[in-house]
Design a protein around this motif. Structure first.
Motif, PDB file in Angstrom:
ATOM      1  N   LYS A  70       0.853  -1.190   0.000  1.00  0.00           N
ATOM      2  CA  LYS A  70       0.000   0.000   0.000  1.00  0.00           C
ATOM      3  C   LYS A  70       0.888   1.240   0.000  1.00  0.00           C
ATOM      4  CE  LYS A  70      -3.497   2.271   2.725  1.00  0.00           C
ATOM      5  NZ  LYS A  70      -4.227   2.280   3.961  1.00  0.00           N
TER       6      LYS A  70
ATOM      7  N   HIS B 127      -2.648   0.557  -4.178  1.00  0.00           N
ATOM      8  CA  HIS B 127      -1.807  -0.630  -3.990  1.00  0.00           C
ATOM      9  C   HIS B 127      -0.999  -0.866  -5.258  1.00  0.00           C
ATOM     10  CE1 HIS B 127      -4.167  -1.910  -0.401  1.00  0.00           C
ATOM     11  NE2 HIS B 127      -5.126  -1.266  -1.053  1.00  0.00           N
TER      12      HIS B 127
ATOM     13  N   GLU C 280      -7.588 -11.191   0.667  1.00  0.00           N
ATOM     14  CA  GLU C 280      -7.897 -10.794   2.039  1.00  0.00           C
ATOM     15  C   GLU C 280      -9.270 -10.128   2.120  1.00  0.00           C
ATOM     16  OE1 GLU C 280      -5.071 -11.535   4.055  1.00  0.00           O
ATOM     17  OE2 GLU C 280      -6.652 -11.358   5.570  1.00  0.00           O
TER      18      GLU C 280
ATOM     19  N   TYR D 101      -3.879  -8.948  -1.423  1.00  0.00           N
ATOM     20  CA  TYR D 101      -4.839  -8.004  -0.838  1.00  0.00           C
ATOM     21  C   TYR D 101      -6.274  -8.391  -1.221  1.00  0.00           C
ATOM     22  CZ  TYR D 101      -7.515  -3.706  -0.250  1.00  0.00           C
ATOM     23  OH  TYR D 101      -8.491  -2.810   0.106  1.00  0.00           O
TER      24      TYR D 101
END
Ligand SMILES: N[C@@H](CCC(=O)N[C@@H](CS)C(=O)NCC(=O)O)C(=O)O
Length: 306
Positions: free
Chosen positions: A2, A99, A111, A108
């Motif tokens: 990030k 990102h 997630e 990501y």
């Protein structure tokens, strides 16, 4: 990864998923593949630097496509440098957060989204295996670049003197994390020297032989019976090399079968190929012409491995 304080004023305005990508770029294809595995479809297309409210809005169940044309060198512009400091695709903005790094983006997405797990966190051995294969793939990023630039792109990929200068100026304080500047500097002067080219080709051949062997136990995917991030990364490398006529079927038939299975997935057809078909066919046509002229990648690889 990030980016905490994005330089671009556009980023904070973006709602939902906005992907800065290029249809033909393998690193961006990985993220599109993952988004579609998760059931997020391709949405509307907007200019990569559009910042009017209509363009910045999110789209339910879809990602907004912001193409950054590598062919037109849009990645070497000041506005893109504010989004992706390394001047490469992809970059993903999700609800105002930026990102970068394709495989970090895949992690990501795994997630924050439901759907099939791409990272097998529930099983430490499987996770370690998927991670090792992903790391192997990442370590060969430069090898793919050397091989495909020499055979697939040649002069098309060269930067003009002005573009090369712009690249150096735009990279923050000369930071060359993706080694773009050093790569183009050498490439523009002398194409790809034989020694470097063959060293990279040998590394790729060895990796494909290793993957072919592991698939020979009948497993459906690289780490077992479920598709993981490792399959995503290797499928995109394979597509790129197939477009240059790499002889997977002749040399690594089990691996070629695995690829054929992966490429039949809906997420691959819609996420990776939907707008890449024309360019993919153009690459393959170019590779076929080269083969007729006795100079294709296939011939080179077969000679090397024999
Ligand atoms: N480590 C980065 C690599 C990104 C990368 O190298 N992207 C390529 C396309 S696959 C690119 O934008 N290249 C620009 C160029 O070749 O000029 C990632 O995985 O996101």
């Amino acid at each position: 990864m990030k980016i905490e304080l994005p330089k671009s004023p556009i980023v904070s305005k973006l709602e939902g998923f906005h992907l800065f990508h290029y249809d033909a770029a393998p690193c961006a294809q990985r993220v599109r593949f993952a988004l579609h595995e998760k059931g997020i479809a391709r949405g509307r297309e907007v200019r990569f630097d559009a910042d009017d409210p209509g363009s910045c809005a999110g789209q339910d169940g879809a990602w907004v496509s912001r193409q950054v044309s590598l062919a037109k060198k849009e990645h070497l512009t000041a506005s893109y440098a504010q989004i992706q400091p390394n001047l490469v695709v992809p970059a993903l903005v999700h609800n105002g957060d930026l990102h970068i790094e394709s495989m970090d983006i895949v992690a990501y997405l795994d997630e924050v989204l439901g759907g099939p797990r791409l990272i097998p966190k529930h099983d430490p051995a499987l996770l370690a295996d998927a991670q090792a294969l992903t790391d192997l793939g990442k370590s060969l990023h430069r090898s793919i670049r050397f091989v495909t630039f020499r055979w697939g792109l040649r002069g098309l990929a060269r930067l003009s003197g002005k573009e090369e200068q712009r690249l150096k100026e735009l990279l923050a304080k000369g930071d060359d994390a993706e080694q773009l500047a050093s790569f183009y500097e050498a490439y523009d002067k002398q194409s790809i020297p034989d020694a470097a080219y063959f060293a990279h080709l040998d590394k790729l051949n060895a990796a494909f032989a290793q993957l072919d062997r592991r698939l020979q136990d009948g497993r459906a995917f690289l780490t077992g019976n479920d598709l993981t991030m490792a399959d995503i990364l290797w499928a995109m490398k394979t597509l790129r090399l197939l477009e240059c006529d790499y002889p997977f079927k002749q040399l690594f038939p089990t691996y070629a079968e695995w690829y054929s299975k992966v490429s039949r997935r809906r997420s691959f057809r819609e996420g990776v190929m939907s707008k890449h078909k024309l360019m993919s066919s153009a690459f393959r046509a170019k590779a076929s012409v080269e083969q007729v002229l006795g100079m294709g990648l296939k011939r080179e690889v077969l000679r090397r491995v024999a």
